[in-house]
Structure formats: C-alpha cells, structure tokens
Write a protein that holds these residues in place. Sequence first.
Motif, PDB file in Angstrom:
ATOM      1  N   ASN A 235      34.747 -33.190 -17.298  1.00 20.63           N
ATOM      2  CA  ASN A 235      35.491 -32.654 -16.151  1.00 20.63           C
ATOM      3  C   ASN A 235      36.741 -31.953 -16.683  1.00 20.63           C
ATOM      4  OD1 ASN A 235      33.608 -33.946 -14.485  1.00 20.63           O
ATOM      5  ND2 ASN A 235      34.839 -35.811 -14.406  1.00 20.63           N
ATOM      6  N   TYR A 236      36.546 -30.773 -17.258  1.00 21.84           N
ATOM      7  CA  TYR A 236      37.615 -30.149 -18.027  1.00 21.84           C
ATOM      8  C   TYR A 236      38.786 -29.688 -17.156  1.00 21.84           C
ATOM      9  CZ  TYR A 236      33.836 -30.143 -21.424  1.00 21.84           C
ATOM     10  OH  TYR A 236      32.809 -30.536 -22.238  1.00 21.84           O
ATOM     11  N   SER A 237      38.506 -29.257 -15.937  1.00 21.99           N
ATOM     12  CA  SER A 237      39.588 -28.820 -15.059  1.00 21.99           C
ATOM     13  C   SER A 237      40.492 -29.995 -14.691  1.00 21.99           C
ATOM     14  CB  SER A 237      39.012 -28.179 -13.796  1.00 21.99           C
ATOM     15  OG  SER A 237      40.043 -27.747 -12.939  1.00 21.99           O
ATOM     16  N   ASP A 238      39.887 -31.138 -14.332  1.00 29.18           N
ATOM     17  CA  ASP A 238      40.678 -32.333 -14.022  1.00 29.18           C
ATOM     18  C   ASP A 238      41.418 -32.834 -15.261  1.00 29.18           C
ATOM     19  OD1 ASP A 238      39.820 -32.319 -11.377  1.00 29.18           O
ATOM     20  OD2 ASP A 238      38.082 -33.577 -11.811  1.00 29.18           O
ATOM     21  N   CYS A 278      41.488 -27.407 -22.777  1.00 26.70           N
ATOM     22  CA  CYS A 278      40.961 -27.605 -21.421  1.00 26.70           C
ATOM     23  C   CYS A 278      41.584 -26.600 -20.448  1.00 26.70           C
ATOM     24  CB  CYS A 278      41.230 -29.032 -20.952  1.00 26.70           C
ATOM     25  SG  CYS A 278      40.224 -30.292 -21.783  1.00 26.70           S
ATOM     26  N   ALA A 279      42.885 -26.337 -20.600  1.00 26.50           N
ATOM     27  CA  ALA A 279      43.545 -25.362 -19.728  1.00 26.50           C
ATOM     28  C   ALA A 279      43.023 -23.955 -19.992  1.00 26.50           C
ATOM     29  CB  ALA A 279      45.054 -25.422 -19.931  1.00 26.50           C
ATOM     30  N   THR A 282      39.643 -23.376 -18.363  1.00 26.70           N
ATOM     31  CA  THR A 282      39.453 -23.528 -16.913  1.00 26.70           C
ATOM     32  C   THR A 282      40.486 -22.804 -16.050  1.00 26.70           C
ATOM     33  OG1 THR A 282      40.748 -25.597 -16.928  1.00 26.70           O
ATOM     34  CG2 THR A 282      38.362 -25.783 -17.216  1.00 26.70           C
ATOM     35  N   MET A 283      41.625 -22.410 -16.601  1.00 27.05           N
ATOM     36  CA  MET A 283      42.691 -21.835 -15.776  1.00 27.05           C
ATOM     37  C   MET A 283      42.777 -20.321 -15.937  1.00 27.05           C
ATOM     38  SD  MET A 283      45.781 -24.596 -16.155  1.00 27.05           S
ATOM     39  CE  MET A 283      45.659 -26.223 -15.417  1.00 27.05           C
ATOM     40  N   HIS A 287      48.116 -19.193 -14.048  1.00 28.40           N
ATOM     41  CA  HIS A 287      48.371 -20.615 -14.256  1.00 28.40           C
ATOM     42  C   HIS A 287      48.737 -20.912 -15.709  1.00 28.40           C
ATOM     43  CE1 HIS A 287      46.437 -21.171 -10.320  1.00 28.40           C
ATOM     44  NE2 HIS A 287      47.077 -22.332 -10.296  1.00 28.40           N
TER      45      HIS A 287
END
Length: 467
Positions: A235-238, A278-279, A282-283, A287
Amino acid sequence: MAYDGNLPPPTFDLDTYASNYEGALLPHRLSHIATYCPSLTRHALTLAIAAASRGKDVQLYVRLHNTAERLGLADLSIPDMDWTARQEEANRRELARLEGELRGYKNNMIRESIRMGQDDLAAHQLNTGGPLPDPSDPQTLQAAGYNAAYQAYSKMRDYCTTPTHVASMTLRLVYTCLLQAISSQQTGFSPTMNYNQAMSNAHRIKSVGVKEEEMARLLPIMNAALGIAHMGLANYSDAAGYFLTTHHSYATLGDVHSTNFPRLVATGNDIAIYGGLCALATMDREHLLNNVLGGSFRPFLELEPHMRKAISLYTTAKYEACLTTLRHYYADWRCDVFLGPHVDRLLANIREKSIVAYFSSFSQVSLASLASTFPPAVPAAQVPQAMEAEALRMIETGSLHARLDVVNGLLIAPQREARGATHGDAKLAAEEVERTLLLRLHRVNVVMAGLEVPKGRWGVGAVQGFA
C-alpha cells in the motif's frame, strides 16, 4: 529495472552498514544481503553468524549455516555444535527459571511483579527465537518461534496498571510483529498477517492515554511502523503518507521504553529512502514540492542527498536524470530487508509516471525518442520491441491516454475537438454569469423586504454573488 540474480555491489560499506543496527533483525538483514548480493555473500554471512553467536537464538544460528551451505560456502556451513548444545541447555534453564518465578508471582497475586515476570519471559522467547514446533502437532505452530514472544507480550495487558505500561507493551508487540514478518518472509511464508498485526498494534499507541511529552516520543515510532507495515502490504500511497508525517526527531530518539526502534528496525536514513521512494511512486509534482521537498520530511532527505536529488530532478521534468540516479542505488535498496521485495515495483511505478508526464507535453512522440529518454533494461537489439510493448501495456491499462501508430513508430495524443471545447467553456461561463445575477437579484429582494442576512450563513459563492 528488475532483479536478474546478478546484483552488483552496493555503494555502502557492509561493516559500517551493520554497525547501524542491533538486535534480532540484524542477522536477518545480513542474511538477506547474502542471498541477493553474490559479491557480499561471504562477508555478510560471516557477520550474520558472528552476530547470531553473540545472541541466544540457536535456531537462527543453525539456519544461517544452512543458508551458507545452500549458497555454496562449505567453510561456513558447519555450525559449532558445542556452542549450540551449551546455548540450548542455558536457554532451557533460563526458561524454567523464568516460568517458575512467574508462577510464584501469580500465586502471590502481585500485579506489578506478574507484569515484569511476563515481560522477562517474553523477552527471553524473543531473544531465543521461541520453541520449535512439533511436526506431529500442527497446533504447536501457533506457539512456536516468535509467536511465543508475541503471545507472552500480549498476556501483559491484564497486569498493566498505568498508560505507560500499556505503551511499553504495545511498542514491544509492534517490534515483535515486524520481526515475525521478516522471519516469515525469509522462511517462505506470507508476512501479510504479521504486517496487519503490526498496524493494529501501532494504531493502539494513539489511544493509550500517556502524557503529551511521552506521546511526542511515541508518535514518530508509530508512524514509522505504520509506514513499514503498509509498504510491506504494497500500500505505497498509505505508506508514503505515514512516512511523511514521521517527525524528524525519530532519527535521534534513542531508547523509548527500553526499545531503540531506529537501531532495532529502521534508521532515519531508512525512513528517508522508504518515504522518498513511496512518495515518488505515488504522488504528483505538486505534492512532491509541497509535502516532500518543502515539508516536514525535508530533514530526513538531508540524510540521503541522492534521494532528495532524484525527487528534485523529477519535479523539474528531468526524468532521464532522475531514473539514472535511482538506478545507481538500486543494489543498495534491493539489499534492504523491508524495501527489497518492493523496490522493483516502486521503480516501475516511477518510470511509468515519468513517461506519462513526459508525453503530456507533446501531441505525438516517436518510440525511438521515447526509448532514448527512457531506455528499457534490455539488450540494444530488443529496445524498439520492448518500448513498443511497454507503451501498448500502459495504453491497455489506462495509465497512458494515447494511440500507438505501429507502422510509423509514433505515440499520438488524443486530439481534443476545439469547436466542442469552446462551446463547452462558453456554456460554463454563461451558467456562472446567470448564477451570479440570480444571487444579486435575490439580495435586492431581501433588502427590499427589510430583512438582514447574517454573515457566514451562505456559501462562498453566494457571499461573492451578494457582494
């Protein structure tokens, strides 16, 4: 970039790397490096066996020697049987003593003594790796290995008399869950249940009711643990969200309730890498600029300048340089016991995002140009076919809105109908003008009726219309 079994040497010095960690996870980390990095196999296993022999976990010690045998290191494959026999006997005596003391405390009904006795017993089970399961009895699996330590720590709850006691117990449960997850991962089992348990226990830290200054030391650990657990579950965004909210004091926390989480589980440098990747995967650019490069996570990135550089390159549309920087440190991240299983997917996501962002500036791009900017990790002769297959896959999955002209080797952006778009924009503008006029007419009617409208009772648009 996918792992092909021939990982190059990482950029870090293994002895320095090992000196950053302690506890039961250190041999697991070194074993992971030995398995996936052939150039460091002997050195990593030598350090892992030495670390295990300084502890009490005979099962781990023997498993490391079995790993050496599997990897073809005959001189490291034979364990010291005298040491194992002595340590097993010492572990049995210690376990019998602790269980006897705990029974005595329970007979005397002294809650604090029972809690401390249960804590000592759980720590012993954790340090020794727990009992071996009985192959003839499947029920023993639930109380074997690190599961025994987890159950022993859980039993402390009935004897905790203060919020600090509960916080201490919960922190130990989180650490044990993460250790169980890595152990399961390395022995061929799924770590999903262990990561879910780690998340559940980490969430409980918020509600234990400790004082504000104590909670300020616990929250960074909670966020780091939740980030690691979410990353372990893909769950890379979380995971990015929790890593980015981890306070920078985490790197210098030291012991919290006798648990030095940065040295036992993940250092501040690790959090910088986990959170940054991770950021980045996914971002969006906004962001990344506001929450990563310009937010409270910035002090972590100062620990890993190459990660800060990669994110900065992405935000300035220098995608090729960004991916080159990431590929340079691929071996380091593949050797990390938490990040290793996910680094290929994270880098694939970052590459896909980069291609989409690059293509958004053009009406059409040749596949040759795309391949020169984002070279696939294949032999030169196979680059055109690989780039075409990758573009087709992205179109089919919906991540890239384009058409593929195979004959001319072009990637073509969908054309927007200018006439229809103009009419649509004009309609929206007319509706907004009509809405504003109606609001102003309504205001006139309210005034003429001698009524007064209190401020703040209308929506933002209505207030603007009344002005």
